[in-house]
Design a protein around this motif. Structure first.
Motif, PDB file in Angstrom:
ATOM      1  N   LEU A   1       6.206 -16.055   6.186  1.00  0.00           N
ATOM      2  CA  LEU A   1       7.104 -14.922   6.079  1.00  0.00           C
ATOM      3  C   LEU A   1       6.371 -13.769   5.396  1.00  0.00           C
ATOM      4  N   SER A   2       6.519 -12.561   5.915  1.00  0.00           N
ATOM      5  CA  SER A   2       5.873 -11.383   5.343  1.00  0.00           C
ATOM      6  C   SER A   2       6.603 -10.943   4.083  1.00  0.00           C
ATOM      7  N   ILE A   3       5.882 -10.878   2.976  1.00  0.00           N
ATOM      8  CA  ILE A   3       6.499 -10.423   1.733  1.00  0.00           C
ATOM      9  C   ILE A   3       6.726  -8.914   1.747  1.00  0.00           C
ATOM     10  N   ASN A   4       6.129  -8.216   2.696  1.00  0.00           N
ATOM     11  CA  ASN A   4       6.325  -6.772   2.804  1.00  0.00           C
ATOM     12  C   ASN A   4       7.477  -6.395   3.716  1.00  0.00           C
ATOM     13  N   ASP A   5       7.955  -7.313   4.538  1.00  0.00           N
ATOM     14  CA  ASP A   5       9.020  -6.999   5.494  1.00  0.00           C
ATOM     15  C   ASP A   5      10.307  -7.783   5.266  1.00  0.00           C
ATOM     16  N   ALA A   6      10.234  -8.910   4.593  1.00  0.00           N
ATOM     17  CA  ALA A   6      11.377  -9.818   4.466  1.00  0.00           C
ATOM     18  C   ALA A   6      12.442  -9.268   3.518  1.00  0.00           C
TER      19      ALA A   6
ATOM     20  N   ILE B   1      11.625  -9.241  -6.155  1.00  0.00           N
ATOM     21  CA  ILE B   1      10.455  -9.006  -5.300  1.00  0.00           C
ATOM     22  C   ILE B   1      10.690  -7.775  -4.425  1.00  0.00           C
ATOM     23  N   VAL B   2      11.861  -7.689  -3.817  1.00  0.00           N
ATOM     24  CA  VAL B   2      12.177  -6.558  -2.944  1.00  0.00           C
ATOM     25  C   VAL B   2      12.230  -5.262  -3.766  1.00  0.00           C
ATOM     26  N   SER B   3      12.815  -5.296  -4.959  1.00  0.00           N
ATOM     27  CA  SER B   3      12.888  -4.102  -5.814  1.00  0.00           C
ATOM     28  C   SER B   3      11.496  -3.633  -6.216  1.00  0.00           C
ATOM     29  N   TYR B   4      10.629  -4.594  -6.560  1.00  0.00           N
ATOM     30  CA  TYR B   4       9.252  -4.254  -6.913  1.00  0.00           C
ATOM     31  C   TYR B   4       8.559  -3.583  -5.736  1.00  0.00           C
ATOM     32  N   ARG B   5       8.740  -4.153  -4.561  1.00  0.00           N
ATOM     33  CA  ARG B   5       8.125  -3.609  -3.342  1.00  0.00           C
ATOM     34  C   ARG B   5       8.629  -2.204  -3.054  1.00  0.00           C
ATOM     35  N   GLU B   6       9.932  -1.978  -3.237  1.00  0.00           N
ATOM     36  CA  GLU B   6      10.496  -0.650  -2.996  1.00  0.00           C
ATOM     37  C   GLU B   6      10.004   0.369  -4.011  1.00  0.00           C
ATOM     38  N   GLN B   7       9.783  -0.069  -5.249  1.00  0.00           N
ATOM     39  CA  GLN B   7       9.355   0.843  -6.301  1.00  0.00           C
ATOM     40  C   GLN B   7       7.859   1.155  -6.222  1.00  0.00           C
ATOM     41  N   TYR B   8       7.024   0.150  -5.946  1.00  0.00           N
ATOM     42  CA  TYR B   8       5.577   0.329  -6.011  1.00  0.00           C
ATOM     43  C   TYR B   8       4.881   0.337  -4.650  1.00  0.00           C
ATOM     44  N   GLY B   9       5.607   0.133  -3.596  1.00  0.00           N
ATOM     45  CA  GLY B   9       5.015   0.111  -2.266  1.00  0.00           C
ATOM     46  C   GLY B   9       4.676  -1.305  -1.827  1.00  0.00           C
ATOM     47  N   PRO B  10       4.149  -1.427  -0.619  1.00  0.00           N
ATOM     48  CA  PRO B  10       3.870  -2.760  -0.079  1.00  0.00           C
ATOM     49  C   PRO B  10       2.801  -3.500  -0.883  1.00  0.00           C
ATOM     50  N   PHE B  11       2.927  -4.822  -0.860  1.00  0.00           N
ATOM     51  CA  PHE B  11       1.942  -5.668  -1.522  1.00  0.00           C
ATOM     52  C   PHE B  11       0.636  -5.612  -0.743  1.00  0.00           C
TER      53      PHE B  11
ATOM     54  N   GLN C   1      -0.473 -10.516  -5.872  1.00  0.00           N
ATOM     55  CA  GLN C   1       0.170  -9.382  -6.530  1.00  0.00           C
ATOM     56  C   GLN C   1       1.621  -9.710  -6.915  1.00  0.00           C
ATOM     57  N   LEU C   2       2.180 -10.766  -6.337  1.00  0.00           N
ATOM     58  CA  LEU C   2       3.529 -11.200  -6.700  1.00  0.00           C
ATOM     59  C   LEU C   2       3.626 -11.547  -8.187  1.00  0.00           C
ATOM     60  N   LYS C   3       2.491 -11.876  -8.817  1.00  0.00           N
ATOM     61  CA  LYS C   3       2.493 -12.201 -10.249  1.00  0.00           C
ATOM     62  C   LYS C   3       2.974 -11.026 -11.098  1.00  0.00           C
TER      63      LYS C   3
ATOM     64  N   LYS D   1       2.886 -14.426   3.954  1.00  0.00           N
ATOM     65  CA  LYS D   1       1.813 -13.593   4.466  1.00  0.00           C
ATOM     66  C   LYS D   1       2.134 -12.153   4.078  1.00  0.00           C
ATOM     67  N   LEU D   2       1.178 -11.250   4.296  1.00  0.00           N
ATOM     68  CA  LEU D   2       1.400  -9.836   3.974  1.00  0.00           C
ATOM     69  C   LEU D   2       2.151  -9.129   5.055  1.00  0.00           C
TER      70      LEU D   2
END
Length: 107
Positions: free
Chosen positions: A46-51, A71-81, A86-88, A106-107
């Motif tokens: 599963l893509s951590i940037n799209d899921a 995870i989704v909030s972090y992605r929205e705030q800082y951009g795609p992984f 980087q999930l750490k 996956k990315l």
């Protein structure tokens, strides 16, 4: 007593079929179940940037909806992984969770 038990069983089966319930048999699998339930879950990463948060919590072992939303909030705030490691940087996600789920992401 055996005769009354047998009679009760026959009556129950007859009543069940009269009400439209099919007889259950070990030899014949039920065909009323939807095909989606019979199919095994997908093992594609599963893509951590799209899921969505719901998809992440369903796919990842040890991740509930709250951590998936983080995870989704972090992605929205800082951009795609740019790397799965980087999930750490997401609060509540550590090395053990990443290692446990590395083959599911996956990315």
């Amino acid at each position: 007593m055996t005769k009354s038990l047998f009679t009760a069983l026959c009556f129950t089966l007859a009543l069940g079929s009269a009400l439209g319930y099919p007889a259950l048999s070990a030899a014949e699998p039920a065909t009323d179940a939807p095909a989606a339930q019979a199919a095994p879950p997908s093992r594609e990463p599963l893509s951590i940037n799209d899921a969505s948060a719901e998809q992440l919590s369903a796919a990842m072992n040890g991740i509930g909806l709250k951590k998936a939303q983080a995870i989704v909030s972090y992605r929205e705030q800082y951009g795609p992984f740019t790397a799965i490691e980087q999930l750490k940087e997401v609060p509540g996600i550590g090395n053990a969770l990443i290692e446990r789920n590395a083959d599911r992401l996956k990315l």
